[in-house]
Design a protein around this motif. Sequence first.
Motif, PDB file in Angstrom:
ATOM      1  N   LYS A   1       0.838  -1.211   0.000  1.00 37.18           N
ATOM      2  CA  LYS A   1       0.000   0.000   0.000  1.00 37.18           C
ATOM      3  C   LYS A   1       0.867   1.253   0.000  1.00 37.18           C
ATOM      4  O   LYS A   1       0.537   2.231  -0.638  1.00 37.18           O
ATOM      5  CB  LYS A   1      -0.943   0.008   1.206  1.00 37.18           C
ATOM      6  CG  LYS A   1      -2.064  -0.999   1.075  1.00 37.18           C
ATOM      7  CD  LYS A   1      -3.160  -0.824   2.095  1.00 37.18           C
ATOM      8  CE  LYS A   1      -2.684  -0.987   3.505  1.00 37.18           C
ATOM      9  NZ  LYS A   1      -3.787  -1.055   4.475  1.00 37.18           N
TER      10      LYS A   1
ATOM     11  N   VAL B   1       1.871   2.039  -3.556  1.00 36.68           N
ATOM     12  CA  VAL B   1       0.864   2.415  -4.551  1.00 36.68           C
ATOM     13  C   VAL B   1      -0.008   3.592  -4.131  1.00 36.68           C
ATOM     14  O   VAL B   1      -0.654   4.191  -4.972  1.00 36.68           O
ATOM     15  CB  VAL B   1      -0.026   1.214  -4.963  1.00 36.68           C
ATOM     16  CG1 VAL B   1       0.801   0.167  -5.672  1.00 36.68           C
ATOM     17  CG2 VAL B   1      -0.752   0.616  -3.794  1.00 36.68           C
TER      18      VAL B   1
ATOM     19  N   SER C   1      -4.417   5.205   3.418  1.00 32.43           N
ATOM     20  CA  SER C   1      -5.120   3.933   3.396  1.00 32.43           C
ATOM     21  C   SER C   1      -6.528   4.114   3.938  1.00 32.43           C
ATOM     22  O   SER C   1      -6.722   4.590   5.038  1.00 32.43           O
ATOM     23  CB  SER C   1      -4.373   2.909   4.255  1.00 32.43           C
ATOM     24  OG  SER C   1      -5.055   1.701   4.260  1.00 32.43           O
TER      25      SER C   1
ATOM     26  N   GLN D   1     -10.051   2.249  -0.532  1.00 33.04           N
ATOM     27  CA  GLN D   1      -8.821   2.016  -1.289  1.00 33.04           C
ATOM     28  C   GLN D   1      -8.323   0.580  -1.112  1.00 33.04           C
ATOM     29  O   GLN D   1      -7.837  -0.022  -2.059  1.00 33.04           O
ATOM     30  CB  GLN D   1      -7.732   3.005  -0.866  1.00 33.04           C
ATOM     31  CG  GLN D   1      -7.999   4.409  -1.398  1.00 33.04           C
ATOM     32  CD  GLN D   1      -6.987   5.398  -0.866  1.00 33.04           C
ATOM     33  OE1 GLN D   1      -6.616   5.353   0.297  1.00 33.04           O
ATOM     34  NE2 GLN D   1      -6.568   6.306  -1.727  1.00 33.04           N
ATOM     35  N   ASP D   2      -8.449   0.063   0.109  1.00 31.32           N
ATOM     36  CA  ASP D   2      -8.043  -1.327   0.336  1.00 31.32           C
ATOM     37  C   ASP D   2      -8.872  -2.278  -0.528  1.00 31.32           C
ATOM     38  O   ASP D   2      -8.335  -3.207  -1.123  1.00 31.32           O
ATOM     39  CB  ASP D   2      -8.178  -1.700   1.812  1.00 31.32           C
ATOM     40  CG  ASP D   2      -7.112  -1.043   2.686  1.00 31.32           C
ATOM     41  OD1 ASP D   2      -6.190  -0.402   2.123  1.00 31.32           O
ATOM     42  OD2 ASP D   2      -7.213  -1.166   3.912  1.00 31.32           O
TER      43      ASP D   2
ATOM     44  N   LEU E   1      -7.679  -1.999  -3.996  1.00 32.33           N
ATOM     45  CA  LEU E   1      -6.390  -2.663  -4.151  1.00 32.33           C
ATOM     46  C   LEU E   1      -6.585  -4.166  -4.310  1.00 32.33           C
ATOM     47  O   LEU E   1      -5.989  -4.797  -5.185  1.00 32.33           O
ATOM     48  CB  LEU E   1      -5.473  -2.362  -2.962  1.00 32.33           C
ATOM     49  CG  LEU E   1      -4.111  -3.050  -2.961  1.00 32.33           C
ATOM     50  CD1 LEU E   1      -3.308  -2.694  -4.214  1.00 32.33           C
ATOM     51  CD2 LEU E   1      -3.334  -2.681  -1.705  1.00 32.33           C
TER      52      LEU E   1
ATOM     53  N   LEU F   1      -1.223  -0.572 -10.616  1.00 29.91           N
ATOM     54  CA  LEU F   1      -2.054  -0.563  -9.409  1.00 29.91           C
ATOM     55  C   LEU F   1      -2.311   0.860  -8.937  1.00 29.91           C
ATOM     56  O   LEU F   1      -3.424   1.211  -8.536  1.00 29.91           O
ATOM     57  CB  LEU F   1      -1.386  -1.370  -8.292  1.00 29.91           C
ATOM     58  CG  LEU F   1      -1.290  -2.880  -8.502  1.00 29.91           C
ATOM     59  CD1 LEU F   1      -0.446  -3.517  -7.399  1.00 29.91           C
ATOM     60  CD2 LEU F   1      -2.668  -3.524  -8.562  1.00 29.91           C
ATOM     61  N   LYS F   2      -1.282   1.699  -9.009  1.00 25.69           N
ATOM     62  CA  LYS F   2      -1.408   3.085  -8.559  1.00 25.69           C
ATOM     63  C   LYS F   2      -2.431   3.839  -9.405  1.00 25.69           C
ATOM     64  O   LYS F   2      -3.252   4.591  -8.879  1.00 25.69           O
ATOM     65  CB  LYS F   2      -0.045   3.765  -8.623  1.00 25.69           C
ATOM     66  CG  LYS F   2       0.011   5.074  -7.891  1.00 25.69           C
ATOM     67  CD  LYS F   2       1.457   5.551  -7.811  1.00 25.69           C
ATOM     68  CE  LYS F   2       1.548   6.674  -6.820  1.00 25.69           C
ATOM     69  NZ  LYS F   2       2.920   7.056  -6.546  1.00 25.69           N
TER      70      LYS F   2
ATOM     71  N   LEU G   1      -5.865   2.955  -8.339  1.00 27.06           N
ATOM     72  CA  LEU G   1      -6.225   3.526  -7.041  1.00 27.06           C
ATOM     73  C   LEU G   1      -6.409   5.037  -7.118  1.00 27.06           C
ATOM     74  O   LEU G   1      -7.258   5.585  -6.442  1.00 27.06           O
ATOM     75  CB  LEU G   1      -5.164   3.180  -5.995  1.00 27.06           C
ATOM     76  CG  LEU G   1      -5.105   1.712  -5.645  1.00 27.06           C
ATOM     77  CD1 LEU G   1      -3.944   1.428  -4.702  1.00 27.06           C
ATOM     78  CD2 LEU G   1      -6.395   1.238  -5.001  1.00 27.06           C
TER      79      LEU G   1
END
Length: 198
Positions: A124, A127, A131, A135-136, A139, A189-190, A193
């Motif tokens: 985390k 990216v 948190s 967002q989790d 992800l 991934l970023k 997110l």
Amino acid sequence: MLALSLKNMTEAAYHVSAAAIETEAMLVRAAQENPRDFEPLYKSNYEKIVNFVYHRLGDKELSFDITSQVFYKALNNLSKYKNTGVPFSAWLFRIATNELNQLYRKNKAQPVLSIDTSGLTELKGDVNEVSTAVQDAKLFDALQNLAEDELELVNMRFFEKRSFKEISDITETGESACKMKLYRILDKLKIKLVGINE
């Protein structure tokens, strides 16, 4: 920013001396001449392989079955093994990865990602900075949409804490190529997110 956080990660212990690799190579040569001499290689690597497989399946009995298959194939193909200066376990991990990929394809199943808290925190941090539960969840969704090889790389680096050297040996890919591939995965991934914040 991304590269710095990766460089600061703790490397897993994967330092095997040249003497240890040579000793292992002697064990391999003995086993190539007489299959009964495979036992020391089996005993020194069994736990590593069963843990590797279990981490991806989450099923104890199936993990034992796959691990048995890995060592069966290793023994049957030992004559083809060539010492390349890396630990023998790297070859066993490649066989295990192939067995797992066959299982995934045969059962049309997805790999299991065994997530630990410290690995998740590091991932985390690479990216996104903040948190949140949303967002989790994003992800986890993004991780599920990665290709098998991408998920495997994230798994080995963040959740198994393997060094790039070990990942390189297991995948038979250069360390630089492993790093670049991981950077691209983290960028992907970023981007997913960042989209939830806009």
